[in-house]
Scaffold this motif. Sequence first.
Motif, PDB file in Angstrom:
ATOM      1  N   PRO A 115     160.705 157.014 103.508  1.00 21.39           N
ATOM      2  CA  PRO A 115     159.855 157.522 102.373  1.00 21.39           C
ATOM      3  C   PRO A 115     160.152 156.809 100.926  1.00 21.39           C
ATOM      4  CG  PRO A 115     160.966 159.192 103.694  1.00 21.39           C
ATOM      5  CD  PRO A 115     161.204 158.183 103.944  1.00 21.39           C
ATOM      6  N   GLN A 116     159.106 156.603 100.469  1.00 23.32           N
ATOM      7  CA  GLN A 116     159.122 155.843  98.989  1.00 23.32           C
ATOM      8  C   GLN A 116     158.238 156.320  98.030  1.00 23.32           C
ATOM      9  OE1 GLN A 116     158.584 151.888 101.179  1.00 23.32           O
ATOM     10  NE2 GLN A 116     156.308 152.202 100.644  1.00 23.32           N
ATOM     11  N   VAL A 117     158.569 156.146  96.725  1.00 22.21           N
ATOM     12  CA  VAL A 117     157.921 156.330  95.805  1.00 22.21           C
ATOM     13  C   VAL A 117     157.372 155.307  94.950  1.00 22.21           C
ATOM     14  CG1 VAL A 117     158.355 158.926  95.502  1.00 22.21           C
ATOM     15  CG2 VAL A 117     159.598 157.039  94.206  1.00 22.21           C
ATOM     16  N   THR A 118     156.290 154.927  94.173  1.00 19.83           N
ATOM     17  CA  THR A 118     155.960 153.980  93.521  1.00 19.83           C
ATOM     18  C   THR A 118     156.574 154.062  91.971  1.00 19.83           C
ATOM     19  OG1 THR A 118     153.791 154.142  94.248  1.00 19.83           O
ATOM     20  CG2 THR A 118     154.005 152.423  92.383  1.00 19.83           C
ATOM     21  N   LEU A 119     157.526 153.002  91.941  1.00 21.18           N
ATOM     22  CA  LEU A 119     158.062 152.811  90.704  1.00 21.18           C
ATOM     23  C   LEU A 119     157.121 152.264  89.486  1.00 21.18           C
ATOM     24  CD1 LEU A 119     160.482 153.066  88.312  1.00 21.18           C
ATOM     25  CD2 LEU A 119     161.297 151.064  89.453  1.00 21.18           C
ATOM     26  N   ASP A 120     156.350 151.170  90.058  1.00 20.73           N
ATOM     27  CA  ASP A 120     155.560 150.253  89.227  1.00 20.73           C
ATOM     28  C   ASP A 120     154.752 149.570  90.068  1.00 20.73           C
ATOM     29  OD1 ASP A 120     154.900 148.753  86.939  1.00 20.73           O
ATOM     30  OD2 ASP A 120     155.763 147.106  87.619  1.00 20.73           O
ATOM     31  N   LEU A 121     153.315 149.664  89.918  1.00 13.36           N
ATOM     32  CA  LEU A 121     152.504 148.821  90.778  1.00 13.36           C
ATOM     33  C   LEU A 121     151.360 148.299  89.759  1.00 13.36           C
ATOM     34  CD1 LEU A 121     151.666 147.726  93.423  1.00 13.36           C
ATOM     35  CD2 LEU A 121     150.325 149.651  93.715  1.00 13.36           C
ATOM     36  N   ARG A 122     151.221 146.876  89.377  1.00 15.06           N
ATOM     37  CA  ARG A 122     150.487 146.367  88.498  1.00 15.06           C
ATOM     38  C   ARG A 122     149.346 145.770  89.518  1.00 15.06           C
ATOM     39  NH1 ARG A 122     150.364 142.786  83.578  1.00 15.06           N
ATOM     40  NH2 ARG A 122     148.432 141.500  83.808  1.00 15.06           N
ATOM     41  N   ILE A 123     148.204 146.077  89.053  1.00 15.00           N
ATOM     42  CA  ILE A 123     146.859 145.443  89.828  1.00 15.00           C
ATOM     43  C   ILE A 123     146.063 144.755  88.930  1.00 15.00           C
ATOM     44  CG2 ILE A 123     145.027 145.728  91.164  1.00 15.00           C
ATOM     45  CD1 ILE A 123     146.680 148.070  92.786  1.00 15.00           C
ATOM     46  N   ASP A 124     145.719 143.616  89.067  1.00 15.63           N
ATOM     47  CA  ASP A 124     144.942 142.814  88.205  1.00 15.63           C
ATOM     48  C   ASP A 124     143.703 142.410  89.029  1.00 15.63           C
ATOM     49  OD1 ASP A 124     146.641 142.574  85.992  1.00 15.63           O
ATOM     50  OD2 ASP A 124     147.542 141.052  87.068  1.00 15.63           O
ATOM     51  N   TYR A 125     142.630 143.312  88.734  1.00 14.37           N
ATOM     52  CA  TYR A 125     141.192 143.085  89.036  1.00 14.37           C
ATOM     53  C   TYR A 125     140.556 141.643  88.704  1.00 14.37           C
ATOM     54  CZ  TYR A 125     136.635 144.653  91.028  1.00 14.37           C
ATOM     55  OH  TYR A 125     135.335 144.739  91.550  1.00 14.37           O
ATOM     56  N   VAL A 126     140.697 140.593  89.124  1.00 19.83           N
ATOM     57  CA  VAL A 126     140.114 139.464  88.774  1.00 19.83           C
ATOM     58  C   VAL A 126     138.696 139.343  88.935  1.00 19.83           C
ATOM     59  CG1 VAL A 126     140.671 136.879  89.256  1.00 19.83           C
ATOM     60  CG2 VAL A 126     142.359 138.278  89.734  1.00 19.83           C
ATOM     61  N   ARG A 127     137.870 139.826  89.749  1.00 21.52           N
ATOM     62  CA  ARG A 127     136.452 139.760  89.929  1.00 21.52           C
ATOM     63  C   ARG A 127     135.901 140.599  90.831  1.00 21.52           C
ATOM     64  NH1 ARG A 127     134.823 137.327  94.518  1.00 21.52           N
ATOM     65  NH2 ARG A 127     136.262 136.155  95.962  1.00 21.52           N
ATOM     66  N   ALA A 128     134.385 140.566  90.806  1.00 22.51           N
ATOM     67  CA  ALA A 128     133.963 141.657  91.687  1.00 22.51           C
ATOM     68  C   ALA A 128     133.736 140.915  93.187  1.00 22.51           C
ATOM     69  CB  ALA A 128     132.507 141.789  91.279  1.00 22.51           C
ATOM     70  N   ALA A 129     134.027 141.681  94.123  1.00 23.90           N
ATOM     71  CA  ALA A 129     133.802 141.037  95.558  1.00 23.90           C
ATOM     72  C   ALA A 129     132.432 141.016  95.674  1.00 23.90           C
ATOM     73  CB  ALA A 129     134.424 142.237  96.483  1.00 23.90           C
ATOM     74  N   VAL A 130     132.071 140.038  96.689  1.00 21.36           N
ATOM     75  CA  VAL A 130     130.806 139.752  97.058  1.00 21.36           C
ATOM     76  C   VAL A 130     130.296 140.628  97.990  1.00 21.36           C
ATOM     77  CG1 VAL A 130     129.417 137.884  98.284  1.00 21.36           C
ATOM     78  CG2 VAL A 130     131.368 137.185  96.961  1.00 21.36           C
ATOM     79  N   PRO A 131     129.286 141.369  97.560  1.00 19.16           N
ATOM     80  CA  PRO A 131     128.623 142.519  98.290  1.00 19.16           C
ATOM     81  C   PRO A 131     128.305 141.996  99.805  1.00 19.16           C
ATOM     82  CG  PRO A 131     127.319 142.377  96.431  1.00 19.16           C
ATOM     83  CD  PRO A 131     128.393 141.117  96.506  1.00 19.16           C
ATOM     84  N   GLY A 132     128.764 142.967 100.667  1.00 14.24           N
ATOM     85  CA  GLY A 132     128.553 142.543 102.260  1.00 14.24           C
ATOM     86  C   GLY A 132     129.886 141.965 102.876  1.00 14.24           C
ATOM     87  N   ARG A 133     130.757 141.651 102.199  1.00 16.36           N
ATOM     88  CA  ARG A 133     131.987 140.965 102.634  1.00 16.36           C
ATOM     89  C   ARG A 133     133.196 142.011 102.983  1.00 16.36           C
ATOM     90  NH1 ARG A 133     132.613 135.135  99.769  1.00 16.36           N
ATOM     91  NH2 ARG A 133     130.528 134.369 100.493  1.00 16.36           N
ATOM     92  N   THR A 134     133.826 141.703 104.097  1.00 17.71           N
ATOM     93  CA  THR A 134     135.208 142.553 104.237  1.00 17.71           C
ATOM     94  C   THR A 134     136.113 141.964 103.194  1.00 17.71           C
ATOM     95  OG1 THR A 134     134.792 143.185 106.456  1.00 17.71           O
ATOM     96  CG2 THR A 134     136.826 142.914 105.589  1.00 17.71           C
ATOM     97  N   ILE A 135     136.999 142.859 102.536  1.00 19.59           N
ATOM     98  CA  ILE A 135     137.936 142.422 101.735  1.00 19.59           C
ATOM     99  C   ILE A 135     139.269 142.359 102.610  1.00 19.59           C
ATOM    100  CG2 ILE A 135     139.144 142.881  99.665  1.00 19.59           C
ATOM    101  CD1 ILE A 135     136.535 144.084  98.706  1.00 19.59           C
ATOM    102  N   VAL A 136     139.870 141.262 102.581  1.00 20.62           N
ATOM    103  CA  VAL A 136     141.444 141.384 103.074  1.00 20.62           C
ATOM    104  C   VAL A 136     142.401 141.253 102.007  1.00 20.62           C
ATOM    105  CG1 VAL A 136     142.924 139.867 104.746  1.00 20.62           C
ATOM    106  CG2 VAL A 136     140.342 139.895 105.044  1.00 20.62           C
ATOM    107  N   ALA A 137     143.588 142.318 102.350  1.00 18.50           N
ATOM    108  CA  ALA A 137     144.653 142.224 101.269  1.00 18.50           C
ATOM    109  C   ALA A 137     145.859 141.812 102.172  1.00 18.50           C
ATOM    110  CB  ALA A 137     144.741 143.553 100.857  1.00 18.50           C
TER     111      ALA A 137
END
Length: 138
Positions: free
Chosen positions: A71-93
């Motif tokens: 078990p864990q809790v989030t202390l800090d999570l920064r997310i930078d959204y850089v650009r829009a994903a291309v419609p129709g494509r799968t996103i991989v993280a």
Amino acid sequence: MAKFIGSRGHNGFLGIGYQDHGPDWIELTLPWKEELVGDAETGVIASGPIISLLDNATSISAWVRHGAFRPQVTLDLRIDYVRAAVPGRTIVARGECYQLRKSMAFVRAIAHDGDINDPVAHAAGIFIIVGETEGARP
């Protein structure tokens, strides 16, 4: 691992799936689907599902590195959204736990829609490990 990731709840609704993992990283996928579109005119997936994908990739990478669910809790999570994903494509993280301490996991991730050198978003964070569950495996 695959059935653990996207079979139920929030991940199940979003369609988040397992792709691959190593000793300290995991790759998850978010297929494009109409229910996730934030702008009907462009067909671009809303940022919320991408944030959920990165949150999952980073937190699960800590479990993978530890070798068990803790078990864990989030202390800090920064997310930078850089650009829009291309419609129709799968996103991989690809989430990575690059440092694991007794009570803290340091993580980072990148999300892309086909070219890791042209990210949709990236993340960095710290999770506090609050306990241990005997026998639970990621």
